[in-house]
Design an enzyme around this catalytic site. Structure first.
Site, PDB file in Angstrom:
ATOM      1  N   ASP A  98      -5.243  -0.051  -0.537  1.00  0.00           N
ATOM      2  CA  ASP A  98      -6.524  -0.562  -0.930  1.00  0.00           C
ATOM      3  C   ASP A  98      -6.511  -1.313  -2.274  1.00  0.00           C
ATOM      4  O   ASP A  98      -5.503  -1.924  -2.681  1.00  0.00           O
ATOM      5  CB  ASP A  98      -7.106   0.908  -1.412  1.00  0.00           C
ATOM      6  N   SER A  99      -7.659  -1.657  -2.550  1.00  0.00           N
ATOM      7  CA  SER A  99      -7.776  -2.667  -3.877  1.00  0.00           C
ATOM      8  C   SER A  99      -7.293  -2.150  -5.007  1.00  0.00           C
ATOM      9  O   SER A  99      -6.919  -2.959  -5.954  1.00  0.00           O
ATOM     10  CB  SER A  99      -9.310  -3.443  -3.800  1.00  0.00           C
ATOM     11  N   TYR A 110     -12.202  -6.328  -3.885  1.00  0.00           N
ATOM     12  CA  TYR A 110     -12.334  -6.975  -2.744  1.00  0.00           C
ATOM     13  C   TYR A 110     -13.521  -7.019  -2.070  1.00  0.00           C
ATOM     14  O   TYR A 110     -13.924  -7.999  -1.329  1.00  0.00           O
ATOM     15  CB  TYR A 110     -11.354  -5.908  -1.539  1.00  0.00           C
ATOM     16  N   GLY A 111     -14.484  -6.274  -2.416  1.00  0.00           N
ATOM     17  CA  GLY A 111     -15.729  -5.945  -1.746  1.00  0.00           C
ATOM     18  C   GLY A 111     -16.984  -7.008  -2.140  1.00  0.00           C
ATOM     19  O   GLY A 111     -17.804  -7.153  -1.192  1.00  0.00           O
ATOM     20  N   CYS A 121      -9.134   1.120   2.895  1.00  0.00           N
ATOM     21  CA  CYS A 121     -10.334   0.435   2.323  1.00  0.00           C
ATOM     22  C   CYS A 121     -11.426  -0.063   3.393  1.00  0.00           C
ATOM     23  O   CYS A 121     -10.950  -0.446   4.422  1.00  0.00           O
ATOM     24  CB  CYS A 121      -9.548  -1.039   1.945  1.00  0.00           C
ATOM     25  N   ASN A 122     -12.562   0.371   3.120  1.00  0.00           N
ATOM     26  CA  ASN A 122     -13.665   0.298   4.025  1.00  0.00           C
ATOM     27  C   ASN A 122     -13.910  -1.506   4.103  1.00  0.00           C
ATOM     28  O   ASN A 122     -14.097  -1.885   5.378  1.00  0.00           O
ATOM     29  CB  ASN A 122     -14.969   0.830   3.514  1.00  0.00           C
ATOM     30  N   THR A 123     -14.047  -2.219   3.042  1.00  0.00           N
ATOM     31  CA  THR A 123     -14.043  -3.495   3.026  1.00  0.00           C
ATOM     32  C   THR A 123     -13.080  -4.170   4.113  1.00  0.00           C
ATOM     33  O   THR A 123     -13.433  -4.935   4.933  1.00  0.00           O
ATOM     34  CB  THR A 123     -13.922  -4.204   1.562  1.00  0.00           C
ATOM     35  N   GLU A 127     -13.769   2.822 -11.389  1.00  0.00           N
ATOM     36  CA  GLU A 127     -12.598   2.197 -12.151  1.00  0.00           C
ATOM     37  C   GLU A 127     -12.267   2.381 -13.801  1.00  0.00           C
ATOM     38  O   GLU A 127     -11.492   2.450 -14.302  1.00  0.00           O
ATOM     39  CB  GLU A 127     -12.129   0.700 -11.667  1.00  0.00           C
ATOM     40  N   CYS A 139     -17.042   3.618   1.058  1.00  0.00           N
ATOM     41  CA  CYS A 139     -16.127   3.081   0.189  1.00  0.00           C
ATOM     42  C   CYS A 139     -15.325   4.002  -0.327  1.00  0.00           C
ATOM     43  O   CYS A 139     -15.571   5.089  -0.735  1.00  0.00           O
ATOM     44  CB  CYS A 139     -16.943   2.162  -0.697  1.00  0.00           C
ATOM     45  N   THR A 140     -13.722   3.577  -0.293  1.00  0.00           N
ATOM     46  CA  THR A 140     -13.078   4.762  -0.695  1.00  0.00           C
ATOM     47  C   THR A 140     -13.131   5.079  -2.091  1.00  0.00           C
ATOM     48  O   THR A 140     -12.515   6.245  -2.722  1.00  0.00           O
ATOM     49  CB  THR A 140     -11.584   4.177  -0.480  1.00  0.00           C
ATOM     50  N   HIS A 141     -13.667   4.265  -2.785  1.00  0.00           N
ATOM     51  CA  HIS A 141     -13.772   4.738  -4.272  1.00  0.00           C
ATOM     52  C   HIS A 141     -15.169   5.615  -4.409  1.00  0.00           C
ATOM     53  O   HIS A 141     -15.031   6.603  -5.362  1.00  0.00           O
ATOM     54  CB  HIS A 141     -14.508   3.578  -5.234  1.00  0.00           C
TER      55      HIS A 141
HETATM   56  N1  DGL Z   1     -12.271   0.758  -2.080  1.00  0.00           N
HETATM   57  C1  DGL Z   1     -12.612  -0.277  -1.422  1.00  0.00           C
HETATM   58  C2  DGL Z   1     -13.532  -0.176  -0.201  1.00  0.00           C
HETATM   59  O1  DGL Z   1     -13.427   0.995   0.495  1.00  0.00           O
HETATM   60  C3  DGL Z   1     -13.113  -1.596  -2.240  1.00  0.00           C
HETATM   61  C4  DGL Z   1     -13.286  -1.670  -3.427  1.00  0.00           C
HETATM   62  C5  DGL Z   1     -13.360  -3.100  -4.019  1.00  0.00           C
HETATM   63  O2  DGL Z   1     -12.271  -3.491  -4.334  1.00  0.00           O
HETATM   64  O3  DGL Z   1     -14.446  -3.752  -4.077  1.00  0.00           O
HETATM   65  O4  DGL Z   1     -14.143  -0.663   0.302  1.00  0.00           O
END
Ligand code: DGL
Length: 267
Positions: free
Chosen positions: A10-11, A42-43, A73-75, A152, A184-186
């Protein structure tokens, strides 16, 4: 049998929500995790850049002799999956389809909310996957860009998180959804805050849970599980050694984690 590790990336630390579910679902498996902490987020980036970064992430994981890669990572799963699948010939598992499938099973009133990064929401990957399964379901989505930096920063359970969530979720709330995908995994790290804002009648879907189950099914079907009774290892790598990855990651996984820093640009 295949005792090689599962690669996960993931990012940043968001993908640890997937690692946690993999460890719960598949305790005999070895895992190598890479968090691209030097290049988060990444998003908000273009699909081409996210694809380029993801190729480097998978190349790094392949250097650790992985047997499959989980795109935690969903993105990346939303925008770059096809490009990655055509480039690498190991099994690749994304988080969108497992999450969409779980939401379709969960909804009773046919109204599903989806939240994610702007890249994920812009791609329409969740509405498309949901409508493929059931075209009658209505999907309401919203990009929640500030959620990632809040997580974060370790501010998931603060007033800042609550006020931000109230603002982002108000439109989806008005639509009377009974199911909300944490796309989003966060976001599972913000689960308490999001649940408090949405109220007890809305079921929150954490795609990580269903992704881990799908990984288990594939390993079993392909006879790629690790042998039982061996010592397992879970190792962590990052592209920049900030404080938050180890601190928040250790808290979230309930174990002290140490991450090694690598030069991702060289992969
Ligand atoms: N956690 C990532 C996701 O699931 C992206 C977070 C990011 O880097 O913007 O999309």
């Amino acid at each position: 049998m295949d005792n090689r590790p599962i690669g996960v990336f993931d990012s940043g630390l968001g993908g640890l929500t997937v690692v946690k579910e993999l460890m719960r679902e598949l305790p005999n498996e070895n895992i190598v995790y890479f968090g691209d902490t030097a290049r988060i987020p990444y998003g908000t980036r273009s699909r081409d850049i996210v694809t380029k970064y993801s190729i480097q992430c998978i190349r790094f994981l392949l250097s650790k002799d992985i047997k499959m890669a989980v795109i935690a990572c969903n993105t990346v799963s939303a925008g770059s999956f096809d490009a990655l699948a055509s480039k690498f010939n190991i099994p690749l598992i994304g988080v969108i389809r497992p999450g969409a499938g779980a939401a379709v099973e969960a909804t009773r009133n046919g109204r599903i909310g989806v939240i994610g990064t702007s890249g994920t929401i812009r791609s329409k990957a969740y509405p498309n996957a949901i409508k493929e399964l059931n075209p009658d379901i209505l999907v309401f989505d919203e990009a929640c860009t500030l959620f990632v930096p809040i997580v974060e920063e370790g501010w998931s359970d603060t007033d800042v998180a609550r006020i931000t969530a109230e603002s982002y979720l108000q439109n989806i709330k008005k639509q009377n959804v009974d199911t909300l995908v944490l796309g989003c995994t966060h976001y599972p790290l913000l689960e308490n805050t999001i649940a408090a804002v949405m109220g007890p009648d809305v079921k929150l879907i954490n795609p990580a849970v269903y992704t881990a189950r799908q990984v288990g099914r594939i390993l079993k079907d392909e006879n790629m599980m690790c042998e039982e009774g061996r010592q397992t290892s879970v190792s962590f790598y990052v592209s920049d050694i900030g404080q938050s990855f180890q601190k928040i990651g250790s808290h979230f996984l309930n174990q002290v984690i140490t991450a090694e820093c690598i030069d991702i640009e060289s992969y």
